[in-house]
Design a protein around this motif. Sequence first.
Motif, PDB file in Angstrom:
ATOM      1  N   LYS A  70       0.823  -1.214   0.000  1.00 30.20           N
ATOM      2  CA  LYS A  70       0.000   0.000   0.000  1.00 30.20           C
ATOM      3  C   LYS A  70       0.853   1.259   0.000  1.00 30.20           C
ATOM      4  O   LYS A  70       0.602   2.194  -0.786  1.00 30.20           O
ATOM      5  CB  LYS A  70      -0.933   0.004   1.211  1.00 30.20           C
ATOM      6  CG  LYS A  70      -1.807   1.257   1.282  1.00 30.20           C
ATOM      7  CD  LYS A  70      -2.717   1.244   2.499  1.00 30.20           C
ATOM      8  CE  LYS A  70      -3.544   2.532   2.568  1.00 30.20           C
ATOM      9  NZ  LYS A  70      -4.445   2.545   3.756  1.00 30.20           N
ATOM     10  N   ASN A  71       1.873   1.299   0.852  1.00 23.77           N
ATOM     11  CA  ASN A  71       2.710   2.492   0.922  1.00 23.77           C
ATOM     12  C   ASN A  71       3.445   2.748  -0.389  1.00 23.77           C
ATOM     13  O   ASN A  71       3.636   3.904  -0.793  1.00 23.77           O
ATOM     14  CB  ASN A  71       3.711   2.373   2.065  1.00 23.77           C
ATOM     15  CG  ASN A  71       3.057   2.450   3.429  1.00 23.77           C
ATOM     16  OD1 ASN A  71       1.949   2.994   3.566  1.00 23.77           O
ATOM     17  ND2 ASN A  71       3.706   1.901   4.447  1.00 23.77           N
ATOM     18  N   ILE A 120      -7.016   3.413  -3.561  1.00 19.61           N
ATOM     19  CA  ILE A 120      -5.818   3.988  -2.939  1.00 19.61           C
ATOM     20  C   ILE A 120      -5.212   5.051  -3.842  1.00 19.61           C
ATOM     21  O   ILE A 120      -4.850   6.151  -3.395  1.00 19.61           O
ATOM     22  CB  ILE A 120      -4.774   2.889  -2.641  1.00 19.61           C
ATOM     23  CG1 ILE A 120      -5.283   1.948  -1.545  1.00 19.61           C
ATOM     24  CG2 ILE A 120      -3.432   3.509  -2.226  1.00 19.61           C
ATOM     25  CD1 ILE A 120      -4.435   0.698  -1.360  1.00 19.61           C
ATOM     26  N   THR A 158      -5.035   9.159  -3.232  1.00 18.47           N
ATOM     27  CA  THR A 158      -3.717   9.791  -3.195  1.00 18.47           C
ATOM     28  C   THR A 158      -3.623  10.967  -4.151  1.00 18.47           C
ATOM     29  O   THR A 158      -3.142  12.050  -3.787  1.00 18.47           O
ATOM     30  CB  THR A 158      -2.617   8.768  -3.550  1.00 18.47           C
ATOM     31  OG1 THR A 158      -2.669   7.678  -2.629  1.00 18.47           O
ATOM     32  CG2 THR A 158      -1.246   9.415  -3.501  1.00 18.47           C
ATOM     33  N   VAL A 200       1.047   4.250  -2.915  1.00 18.10           N
ATOM     34  CA  VAL A 200       0.879   5.676  -2.612  1.00 18.10           C
ATOM     35  C   VAL A 200       2.072   6.472  -3.132  1.00 18.10           C
ATOM     36  O   VAL A 200       1.911   7.506  -3.797  1.00 18.10           O
ATOM     37  CB  VAL A 200       0.706   5.897  -1.097  1.00 18.10           C
ATOM     38  CG1 VAL A 200       0.801   7.382  -0.751  1.00 18.10           C
ATOM     39  CG2 VAL A 200      -0.634   5.334  -0.622  1.00 18.10           C
ATOM     40  N   SER A 251       2.229   6.629  -6.927  1.00 16.55           N
ATOM     41  CA  SER A 251       1.184   7.525  -7.426  1.00 16.55           C
ATOM     42  C   SER A 251       1.591   8.988  -7.261  1.00 16.55           C
ATOM     43  O   SER A 251       1.390   9.810  -8.163  1.00 16.55           O
ATOM     44  CB  SER A 251      -0.128   7.258  -6.688  1.00 16.55           C
ATOM     45  OG  SER A 251      -0.563   5.928  -6.873  1.00 16.55           O
ATOM     46  N   GLN A 252       2.174   9.311  -6.115  1.00 19.37           N
ATOM     47  CA  GLN A 252       2.638  10.677  -5.870  1.00 19.37           C
ATOM     48  C   GLN A 252       3.719  11.078  -6.872  1.00 19.37           C
ATOM     49  O   GLN A 252       3.709  12.187  -7.409  1.00 19.37           O
ATOM     50  CB  GLN A 252       3.173  10.805  -4.443  1.00 19.37           C
ATOM     51  CG  GLN A 252       2.110  10.712  -3.373  1.00 19.37           C
ATOM     52  CD  GLN A 252       2.690  10.592  -1.969  1.00 19.37           C
ATOM     53  OE1 GLN A 252       3.847  10.169  -1.785  1.00 19.37           O
ATOM     54  NE2 GLN A 252       1.908  10.953  -0.967  1.00 19.37           N
TER      55      GLN A 252
END
Length: 218
Positions: free
Chosen positions: A132-133, A168, A172, A136, A139-140
């Motif tokens: 998950k991290n 998610i 984000t 994120v 995506s950023q």
Amino acid sequence: MIISEYIDYTLLSPTTTEAEIIALCQEARKSNLNSICINSCYVALATELLIGTDVKICSTVGFPAGSASTATKIFEATNAIKEGASEIDMVINLGLLKSKNYVSVMKDISAVKTAISNIPLKVIIEISELNKNEIVKASQICSDANADFITTSTGFSKGGATFTAVKIIKKTVRDTIKIKASGGITNLEMSQKFIDIGVSRIGASPNLKLRKALLKLA
């Protein structure tokens, strides 16, 4: 909403033949699909076959591993555009992302985007390889690098698009970048569910059920 306008008709197997690309283009024309997504070696052929249509051609870059050098990705992308591609799907460098070398990942994406200018760039982050991290963070980075889309999957790893991952990504990036759900999407019902949670494009490979459904919509 016309669901065919969301479909990137996808054929990326390394054993894909010229005859299969011809059939893909014919189906895309009949069904008025948004685009086809193919490997770069077939872009020139597809360009010839789709003259006079609104079907876009999306070429993969650094596919499917993403570990090619930035210079190689730039050449593949710009050459595909010269041959008729109107969109680029590049694979993120997963090794650098896993190494937490985020600056290099950003530079890789930014360099390709700069090289192709206003041509839409979709970055495949391969969600099945990420926690998950990492989803994120990827995506950023895509958003900060001015990519136009985040694509969930190549379809060549452990899994494809999931509703959880799309949510998610959406949470984000909000509305700063579009999302393409790809990998394991085999019918219009599943496609609609992804669209309902905020996806702007669907990557789907031909199968009998999908072919029949698309033809009914044409």
